[in-house]
Every structure is written in C-alpha cells, then in structure tokens.
Design a protein around this motif. Structure first.
Motif, PDB file in Angstrom:
ATOM      1  N   SER A 125       0.858  -1.189   0.000  1.00 18.69           N
ATOM      2  CA  SER A 125       0.000   0.000   0.000  1.00 18.69           C
ATOM      3  C   SER A 125       0.890   1.233   0.000  1.00 18.69           C
ATOM      4  N   PRO A 126       0.670   2.194  -0.887  1.00 20.00           N
ATOM      5  CA  PRO A 126       1.600   3.319  -1.037  1.00 20.00           C
ATOM      6  C   PRO A 126       1.882   4.084   0.257  1.00 20.00           C
ATOM      7  N   GLU A 127       0.851   4.397   1.030  1.00 19.52           N
ATOM      8  CA  GLU A 127       1.053   5.203   2.239  1.00 19.52           C
ATOM      9  C   GLU A 127       1.862   4.451   3.283  1.00 19.52           C
ATOM     10  N   PHE A 128       1.567   3.178   3.461  1.00 17.21           N
ATOM     11  CA  PHE A 128       2.307   2.377   4.438  1.00 17.21           C
ATOM     12  C   PHE A 128       3.768   2.258   4.028  1.00 17.21           C
ATOM     13  N   LEU A 129       4.022   1.944   2.768  1.00 13.80           N
ATOM     14  CA  LEU A 129       5.391   1.747   2.318  1.00 13.80           C
ATOM     15  C   LEU A 129       6.191   3.034   2.400  1.00 13.80           C
ATOM     16  N   TYR A 261     -10.470  13.050   3.603  1.00 10.33           N
ATOM     17  CA  TYR A 261      -9.971  11.674   3.549  1.00 10.33           C
ATOM     18  C   TYR A 261     -10.725  10.818   2.528  1.00 10.33           C
ATOM     19  N   PHE A 262     -11.958  11.184   2.230  1.00 12.29           N
ATOM     20  CA  PHE A 262     -12.675  10.458   1.180  1.00 12.29           C
ATOM     21  C   PHE A 262     -12.004  10.667  -0.176  1.00 12.29           C
ATOM     22  N   LEU A 263     -11.307  11.786  -0.323  1.00  8.21           N
ATOM     23  CA  LEU A 263     -10.589  12.075  -1.561  1.00  8.21           C
ATOM     24  C   LEU A 263      -9.173  11.517  -1.546  1.00  8.21           C
ATOM     25  N   LEU A 264      -8.517  11.523  -0.378  1.00  9.09           N
ATOM     26  CA  LEU A 264      -7.107  11.162  -0.295  1.00  9.09           C
ATOM     27  C   LEU A 264      -6.858   9.689   0.002  1.00  9.09           C
ATOM     28  N   PHE A 265      -7.736   9.079   0.789  1.00  5.66           N
ATOM     29  CA  PHE A 265      -7.471   7.691   1.184  1.00  5.66           C
ATOM     30  C   PHE A 265      -7.417   6.724   0.004  1.00  5.66           C
ATOM     31  N   PRO A 266      -8.271   6.857  -1.015  1.00  7.09           N
ATOM     32  CA  PRO A 266      -8.175   5.913  -2.138  1.00  7.09           C
ATOM     33  C   PRO A 266      -6.778   5.842  -2.750  1.00  7.09           C
ATOM     34  N   GLY A 267      -6.093   6.966  -2.882  1.00  7.79           N
ATOM     35  CA  GLY A 267      -4.725   6.927  -3.414  1.00  7.79           C
ATOM     36  C   GLY A 267      -3.744   6.308  -2.439  1.00  7.79           C
ATOM     37  N   SER A 268      -3.970   6.514  -1.151  1.00 11.86           N
ATOM     38  CA  SER A 268      -3.080   5.960  -0.136  1.00 11.86           C
ATOM     39  C   SER A 268      -3.187   4.442  -0.052  1.00 11.86           C
ATOM     40  N   PHE A 269      -4.355   3.915  -0.453  1.00 18.34           N
ATOM     41  CA  PHE A 269      -4.597   2.475  -0.331  1.00 18.34           C
ATOM     42  C   PHE A 269      -4.846   1.842  -1.701  1.00 18.34           C
ATOM     43  N   PHE A 270      -4.348   2.492  -2.739  1.00 22.18           N
ATOM     44  CA  PHE A 270      -4.498   1.948  -4.089  1.00 22.18           C
ATOM     45  C   PHE A 270      -3.617   0.704  -4.242  1.00 22.18           C
ATOM     46  N   PRO A 271      -4.088  -0.336  -4.947  1.00 22.45           N
ATOM     47  CA  PRO A 271      -5.380  -0.488  -5.628  1.00 22.45           C
ATOM     48  C   PRO A 271      -6.430  -1.204  -4.786  1.00 22.45           C
ATOM     49  N   TRP A 272      -6.099  -1.465  -3.531  1.00 24.10           N
ATOM     50  CA  TRP A 272      -6.949  -2.302  -2.687  1.00 24.10           C
ATOM     51  C   TRP A 272      -8.240  -1.596  -2.291  1.00 24.10           C
ATOM     52  N   PHE A 307     -13.332  14.038  11.465  1.00 26.11           N
ATOM     53  CA  PHE A 307     -13.902  15.166  12.206  1.00 26.11           C
ATOM     54  C   PHE A 307     -12.831  16.048  12.837  1.00 26.11           C
ATOM     55  N   MET A 308     -11.566  15.645  12.755  1.00 23.86           N
ATOM     56  CA  MET A 308     -10.480  16.512  13.198  1.00 23.86           C
ATOM     57  C   MET A 308     -10.170  17.528  12.097  1.00 23.86           C
ATOM     58  N   SER A 309      -9.936  18.750  12.470  1.00 24.79           N
ATOM     59  CA  SER A 309      -9.660  19.792  11.472  1.00 24.79           C
ATOM     60  C   SER A 309      -8.325  19.553  10.762  1.00 24.79           C
ATOM     61  N   GLY A 310      -7.286  19.184  11.515  1.00 24.34           N
ATOM     62  CA  GLY A 310      -5.978  18.914  10.927  1.00 24.34           C
ATOM     63  C   GLY A 310      -5.946  17.540  10.286  1.00 24.34           C
ATOM     64  N   LYS A 311      -5.538  17.474   9.022  1.00 25.76           N
ATOM     65  CA  LYS A 311      -5.578  16.199   8.296  1.00 25.76           C
ATOM     66  C   LYS A 311      -4.324  16.006   7.461  1.00 25.76           C
ATOM     67  N   ARG A 312      -3.729  14.834   7.614  1.00 23.16           N
ATOM     68  CA  ARG A 312      -2.672  14.355   6.720  1.00 23.16           C
ATOM     69  C   ARG A 312      -2.938  12.879   6.481  1.00 23.16           C
ATOM     70  N   THR A 313      -2.583  12.374   5.310  1.00 25.03           N
ATOM     71  CA  THR A 313      -2.898  10.980   5.013  1.00 25.03           C
ATOM     72  C   THR A 313      -2.186  10.018   5.968  1.00 25.03           C
TER      73      THR A 313
END
Length: 526
Positions: A125-129, A261-272, A307-313
């Motif tokens: 998974s891209p974000e984990f790696l 996160y609905f926009l960013l998470f798909p790329g972080s967990f692509f293609p799964w 629901f947290m204002s600060g967000k990073r993938t």
C-alpha cells in the motif's frame, strides 16, 4: 522444520518484504519537513545528554513526545552514528513488525492464506510503504495501536479480556509516548464501539474497569509529569494540549474540510481500495465478530480523524492493518465474484493510465534525462502488467489477476525505492548547500537562517545551530552584534529585503531544495 516448497516460498516472501522495507533506507538524503528535524532532535539528545525533554536547534522542542527520538538515538548508537539509514531504521522495523503482527492475527483468526495476503496488501500500500521508508513517527505509533487492538480482540474472543486489558493499555501508553494521548482515544473508541455492536455488556464493564487504564497510561503521564517538572508546565501545555487538541477545530496546521480523507485515502490504499466496498458488505452479511471487529477498527478511526480539522494521510496509518486484513478476507473467500472482477478491471485500468502518465512530469527541466528514462521504464512496466491483468480479469482467472496486481505494486515499490528516490534526491536535499557552508565557515563564525521556517535540514547536514531571523529588523539586530556572519536566506524573502542591506553581503552559492530556493551569503567585513 521440513523445507518443502511452501516453506521456501514463505521464506522468499518474507525476504522480499524485508528488502522492500529496508533496502531503500539509504537511497536518499533526509527530506524536509519532518525527517531532518526529527533526526536533529535525536542527535541533540545524544550530544547534550538531555533525554527527558527533546530539544531542537538548542531550544526546547514541544512538537512530539520523545519515544521516536530515543529509538533514532539508539539506532545511531548501534549502527555507527546518525545517517539516513539509522534515523529511518526505527520506522522500517516498526513497519516490518506490523506486517508480522497482522500475518499472525490473520492466520489465527482467518486462515494462513488470509494472513500472508493481508501482509502483502499492507506492505504494498503506497502510504504504508512510504512511511516505512521515512523517519516519521507515525509507523511506530501505528504499530503500538495495532498491538493494543489485536490484544483486545484476542482477549475478548478467548474469554480472557480482563487480564488482557493490562497489555492493551500498556501498548496504548507506549503509543502515546510516540505521538501523544490520541492513542488512548483511538483504542477506547474502537474497543467500546465493537463491544456495543456485540451488545456484550459484561465485557463493557470489564473495559471500563479503571485499574488497567491507570497502569497503562502511567507510562505516558509519568513522563508528562517528569517533563513538566523539568521544562515547565508551558511545555506540557504545548506538547499535550496544543499539539493534540489544537488540531480538533480550526487546526493551526494542515486544516482541511471533513471530506478530505474520502478524496485522499483511495490513493493511499491503491489499488486495494476497490475491494473495500465488497468487504463492507461481507462484514454486515457474515455477522461474525472477526469481520465486524475489522469493520469497527477501520470505520471508527476513519470517522474520528475525519472530524479533526488537521488532516494528513499518514494520520490514517492506524486503520490500514484493519483494511488489509479486511480486503484479504474478502479476496480469499471470493464472496462477491462479480464485484471483485470489476475491482480488478478498475485497478488494472488505472494502472495503465498511470503507466502512460508517469513519464510526462519528468520530460521537462529540472529532472533531466535519467529520471525521465526511469519513469518511462516504470510506466511501460505498469502498462504491460495492466494489459495482461485486464486479459486475466476478463478470462475470470482470479488467482492470476491477484498475482499480477501484487507483482505490479511490488515492481512500483522497488522502482521508487531503488531508482526514483535517487534521481529526485538532488532536488530535495539540503546536503550540497550545507557542505558549501562548512567549506566557507571559519571557526566559531555565527550562522543565521533568514526568511524561512527552520525544518532542520541545514542543522542536520552542518551539525550547527542556526539563529533564525524572520524579518529585516531582526536581521539588523543580529548583524549589529557580529562583524562577519554566514547566512542562508530563502530566495523570495531575500529579494524583498532592503537593497542597502543586501549590499552588505556577498553571494557564495545557491541551490533549490524542494520548492524553495536558497542563497548562501557572507557579510563583507567592514
């Protein structure tokens, strides 16, 4: 142990994963903003002997608790000093430990096949790696959150929850030493939500029993009390309250809307990501605690951070082990064959588009021909695998489709780690300008950083502390105390400076670090 083909195959998988995680730690310099700052904090710990309260650039650093800095310092002690490899090693080790942990959990609660598949999904998974390759503390934080949640489920499923809770809150306390008291909220939120879904009121009473919570949290709060006595309670406020709860509403950093996160998470967990919708349905339809636990683990953490204002993938790393196990169970069971086929087609289709688009950004300056050739090679590889994968998916060859997807992600991961990092590095690293500064600096000559945030890049590669100068007035005050100084100035800030003040300096070198240009200047002796 009998070394049959399956044993050799398993050893090969784990060796490949070890290479994937550890083989790229040395292939690039430390990149801003976090890596050089954390490494500098750890090095100052070893130089000053101040292990209780972190310091950066000679001042108290209230950004994070000390655990990851301790691990960086230990790694440097064991492996020959501070380097790119040693400061990233704790993250890679935490990532590898997380893979071992979810393999064990998957094998014990689902099947050996689901365990190894979940391991591969998470590792690829891209974000984990990326975070396992990076000197960030979030992989370490996620490891201990994973430990706590898996201990909880094992204790609950075996009817030994009360005794297991001591371990649950112990690991939550260790996680808090890495990133703060958010760990207690995450562990409490997931465990309580799961027990409410199960309507297990007796287990809820055990969960709310205060002694395990007190003992486990004493690890973190004990450090907080000692640090407060040592550095003052303003430090405690900044570290515990501001750095954590200051991100809840109108965050001081990385503020983004709730749907980010609905926009960013798909790329972080692509293609799964395409297989998660089927997994959602399975968790509801199967009505087994093991899949419901994974669903709660994923959904509760996702909603909390949304629901947290600060967000990073990277904040979503603690839910990725659950997502990997969830998808692995879905793929192994093949419960929704038609939907899974569509997911494969979408994955391979986007991989083909990625293969076509990848070389385009590298065609122009400053990246040059070598990086363009590498991106072209990776792009053609993705395009080829995508074509073969679509053929396999149309032919209903499920195993071949899955193998192709795993192979494609491994190919991308190794290509990035062993190739892309190396070629992008000159445009992201502060090493060259730092070395120029050391060449021109005379002994004890003061150095300043003008017009830019100090992210630690120049501190790490020079081994020096910098006086941070934010505006023209501060610069004049600084210059009034020293006849000759060296200064690294951010290009745009320097261009806006009073021309008369600029004339007092001579430019020695310049470089671009990321998206910022910097100039190395020396003040003329008057």
């Amino acid at each position: 142990m009998t070394f049959n083909f399956k044993n050799i195959q398993s050893i090969g998988i784990w060796l490949s994963l070890a290479f994937l995680l550890f083989g790229a730690l040395h292939t690039r310099d430390l990149w801003a903003p976090d890596e050089p700052r954390y490494a500098t904090v750890a090095r100052e710990m070893t130089e000053t002997g101040e292990w209780l309260v972190p310091h950066f650039n000679g001042d108290i650093y209230s950004g994070k608790p000390p655990l990851y800095f301790w691990l960086e310092a230990l790694s440097a002690k064991l492996f020959g000093g501070f380097s790119e490899f040693t400061v990233r090693l704790p993250s890679a080790l935490a990532g590898f430990a997380c893979l071992l942990l979810i393999f064990w959990f998957g094998r014990e609660n689902f099947s050996p096949k689901a365990g190894i598949l979940a391991t591969l999904i998470l590792a690829l998974s891209p974000e984990f790696l990326w975070n396992a390759h990076t000197a960030h503390l979030d992989t370490t934080f996620s490891l201990f959150i994973t430990f706590a949640l898996i201990l909880f489920y094992q204790g609950w499923s075996q009817g030994k929850l009360k005794s297991f809770l001591y371990g649950v809150w112990f690991f939550a306390g260790i996680a808090a030493l890495a990133k703060g008291p958010t760990s207690f909220i995450l562990v409490g939120l997931v465990t309580l939500s799961f027990l409410l879904w199960q309507k297990d009121w007796q287990a809820i009473r055990k969960l709310l029993f205060p002694l395990p919570v007190i003992i486990g949290s004493a690890i973190y709060w004990g450090w907080v009390l000692l640090a407060g006595e040592h550095a003052g309670w303003d430090y405690v406020y900044n570290n515990v309250i501001w750095q954590n709860f200051g991100r809840v509403h109108n965050s001081f950093d990385h503020a983004n809307p709730w749907y980010t996160y609905f926009l960013l998470f798909p790329g972080s967990f692509f293609p799964w990501i395409f297989f998660l919708l089927a997994a959602f349905h399975t968790a509801w339809k199967e009505k087994k605690p093991r899949t419901q636990f994974l669903a709660v683990w994923f959904i509760a953490i996702f909603i909390f951070f949304s629901f947290m204002s600060g967000k990073r993938t990277l904040y979503l790393l603690p839910l990725m082990p659950a997502a990997a196990l969830w998808v692995a169970h879905e793929l192994e069971g093949n419960y929704h064959r038609r939907f899974i086929r569509i997911a494969f087609l979408l994955s391979y289709g986007l991989m083909m588009l990625f293969g076509v688009a990848l070389p385009l950004p590298f065609m122009a300056h400053p990246y040059g021909v070598p990086l363009f050739c590498l991106s072209l090679f990776v792009g053609l590889g993705c395009l080829s695998i995508g074509i073969l994968g679509i053929r396999a998916s149309y032919s209903h060859r499920f195993v071949k489709s899955l193998q192709g997807l795993l192979l494609a992600m491994a190919f991308i991961g190794i290509s990035v780690g062993q190739g892309v990092y190396r070629y992008v590095n000159p445009y992201k690293s502060a090493r060259e300008l730092s070395e120029q500064l050391l060449v021109h600096r005379q002994e004890e000559e003061p150095v300043c950083l003008y017009g830019t945030y100090n992210n630690g890049s120049f501190n790490f590669y020079t081994g020096l502390s910098f006086v941070t100068v934010n505006n023209e007035q501060e610069l004049q005050t600084f210059l009034s105390n020293f006849p000759k100084v060296l200064c690294i100035a951010e290009g745009k800030s320097w261009a806006r400076l009073n021309p008369q003040l600029q004339q007092e300096f001579t430019s020695l070198a310049s470089d671009t670090v990321g998206h910022r240009s910097y100039i190395l200047l020396v003040r003329k002796v008057r």
